[in-house]
Design an enzyme around this catalytic site. Structure first.
Site, PDB file in Angstrom:
ATOM      1  N   TRP A 224      -5.197   8.477   8.197  1.00  0.00           N
ATOM      2  CA  TRP A 224      -3.981   7.799   8.137  1.00  0.00           C
ATOM      3  C   TRP A 224      -3.278   6.938   9.335  1.00  0.00           C
ATOM      4  CZ3 TRP A 224      -1.817   9.273   4.062  1.00  0.00           C
ATOM      5  CH2 TRP A 224      -2.128   9.981   3.055  1.00  0.00           C
TER       6      TRP A 224
ATOM      7  N   ASP B 154       2.918   7.081  14.291  1.00  0.00           N
ATOM      8  CA  ASP B 154       3.778   8.194  12.495  1.00  0.00           C
ATOM      9  C   ASP B 154       3.576   9.286  13.314  1.00  0.00           C
ATOM     10  OD1 ASP B 154       3.248   9.474  10.517  1.00  0.00           O
ATOM     11  OD2 ASP B 154       1.672   8.368   9.891  1.00  0.00           O
TER      12      ASP B 154
ATOM     13  N   LYS C 129       6.737  17.098   5.768  1.00  0.00           N
ATOM     14  CA  LYS C 129       6.363  18.298   6.662  1.00  0.00           C
ATOM     15  C   LYS C 129       6.911  19.358   7.577  1.00  0.00           C
ATOM     16  CE  LYS C 129       2.539  15.837   5.089  1.00  0.00           C
ATOM     17  NZ  LYS C 129       2.246  14.536   5.830  1.00  0.00           N
TER      18      LYS C 129
HETATM   19  C1  LIG Z   1       1.701  13.010   4.887  1.00  0.00           C
HETATM   20  C2  LIG Z   1       1.228  11.928   5.926  1.00  0.00           C
HETATM   21  C3  LIG Z   1       1.491  10.559   5.554  1.00  0.00           C
HETATM   22  C4  LIG Z   1       1.078  10.543   4.555  1.00  0.00           C
HETATM   23  O1  LIG Z   1       2.748  10.439   3.576  1.00  0.00           O
HETATM   24  P1  LIG Z   1       3.761   9.820   2.369  1.00  0.00           P
HETATM   25  O2  LIG Z   1       4.962  10.510   2.957  1.00  0.00           O
HETATM   26  O3  LIG Z   1       2.961  10.395   1.445  1.00  0.00           O
HETATM   27  O4  LIG Z   1       3.456   8.634   2.535  1.00  0.00           O
HETATM   28  C5  LIG Z   1       1.072   9.491   6.730  1.00  0.00           C
HETATM   29  N1  LIG Z   1       0.830   9.908   7.720  1.00  0.00           N
HETATM   30  C6  LIG Z   1       1.271  10.918   8.013  1.00  0.00           C
HETATM   31  C7  LIG Z   1       0.433  11.728   9.950  1.00  0.00           C
HETATM   32  C8  LIG Z   1       1.274  12.645   7.625  1.00  0.00           C
HETATM   33  O5  LIG Z   1       1.330  13.527   7.810  1.00  0.00           O
END
Ligand SMILES: *Cc1c(COP(=O)(O)O)cnc(C)c1O
Length: 363
Positions: free
Chosen positions: A102, A175, A199
């Protein structure tokens, strides 16, 4: 009805009380005579829901007044582009720490939009399959970067930043898709926080952005309207139709968190579950955690046996016993247990009991 223990990395398990309330209100929300899903986003009933959701998020996370909360779509993945489009506007340069897929995508998207030469890699843990958080040498930070990007919790590899980089006046952008709401954080240390909801917050389809006001309003020329934070900040996340039902579920999740005692209680709850699982892994002769020490995530716990066949057998037998989605990410292999807020302590205790039994039977 038999509900399983769902260890999915996302979309992930939600508090049963939240699902039950959503079910109770499915056909008729309050005295509105309709489902939240059917409501006009311009109605006064819906405005009350989104306002309550934002107020609760501000309260639970203690978000300062000078930050906007935006309810968007497009996932965390859209933010990988939206952030450089909106923030890389003074020196046109940014810093990145590469701690997994990510974090890498955030770096690649910024490179694509603003030029790879302008995107500085401060550190990477790629040499050991991202199984640790690299030491940061602050002499490698660009003091005039437009932002400094980290992925606070690395969902796939099970690592997290135990301490934040000291970036001075450079806005720290994080993020937090897989750790938001899992413990208290000091929002004022960040310029921008973003998270896909699936999540720890609610269903897929909602993306939350918490952004300091002074970082809004300088998007690059040519930025599409929908990718400019100004558009959403000026319109209360209602420039277009927001993900109405996801916002409603987030509101219920936040009410549930408050009832549990807020983020302080979430931290205690999450540390307890993680300790049960890591303690078992550290004492097992068969299973082994892939991350060591303070880099260990509280939310995502990858582990291996070292034998692919045994891993596959474990995942299959666990599923039969009602422990689902324990297969590791395809890039790491082995297993991964995601133990977000909504995973009860009982789920982790029962998983460990099953692992003990599996170990004894397959020794
Ligand atoms: C799941 C996740 C993503 C991707 O998220 P989407 O909503 O599918 O774009 C990005 N960064 C992290 C840390 C994640 O856990």
């Amino acid at each position: 009805m038999n509900r399983v223990f769902n260890f999915s990395a996302g979309p992930a398990t939600l508090p049963e009380a939240v699902l039950q309330q959503a079910a109770d209100e499915m056909l008729c929300y309050g005295d509105s005579g309709q489902s939240v899903m059917e409501m006009s986003h311009r109605s006064k009933e819906y405005q009350a829901i989104i306002d309550a959701c934002e107020a609760l998020l501000r309260k639970v996370m203690n978000i300062p007044e000078n930050y906007k909360v935006l309810f968007l779509q497009g996932g965390a993945s859209s933010q990988f582009a939206m952030i450089p489009l909106n923030l890389m506007n003074k020196t046109g340069k940014a810093d990145f720490v590469l701690t997994g897929q990510w974090a890498n995508k955030a770096y690649q998207e910024a490179s694509k939009l603003c030029g790879a030469d302008n995107c500085n890699v401060v550190a990477s843990s790629k040499d050991k399959t991202f199984s640790y958080i690299p030491e940061l040498d602050s002499s490698k930070f660009n003091p005039t970067a437009d932002y400094f990007h980290i992925c606070l919790n690395n969902t796939i590899y099970g690592t997290r930043f135990a301490k934040l980089p000291e970036t001075g006046n450079v806005p720290l952008v994080a993020d937090m898709s897989s750790c938001i709401l899992s413990e208290p954080i000091d929002v004022s240390k960040f310029g921008l926080i973003y998270a896909g909801a699936q999540k720890n917050m609610g269903p897929a389809g909602l993306t939350v952005v918490i952004v300091r006001e002074d970082l809004i309003g300088n998007a690059k020329a040519g930025t599409p309207t929908m990718f400019d934070y100004t558009t959403h900040a000026d319109n209360g996340s209602m420039y277009n139709t927001p993900p109405t039902y996801g916002i409603y579920i987030l509101k219920l999740v936040l009410e549930w968190i408050e009832k549990q005692g807020g983020l302080d209680a979430m931290k205690v709850h999450n540390e307890k579950k993680a300790a049960i699982l890591y303690n078992f892994l550290d004492n097992s002769k068969m299973f082994k955690a892939t991350v060591e020490g303070e880099d260990r995530s509280l939310m995502n716990v990858p582990f291996i046996t070292g034998n692919d066949e045994l891993d596959a057998k474990f995942v299959a037998e666990a599923k039969k016993e009602g422990f689902i989605n324990l297969k590791g990410h395809r890039s790491v292999g082995g297993m991964r247990a995601s133990i977000y807020n909504a995973m009860p302590v009982e789920g982790v205790e029962k998983l460990v009991a099953f692992m003990q039994k599996f170990e004894a039977e397959n020794a």
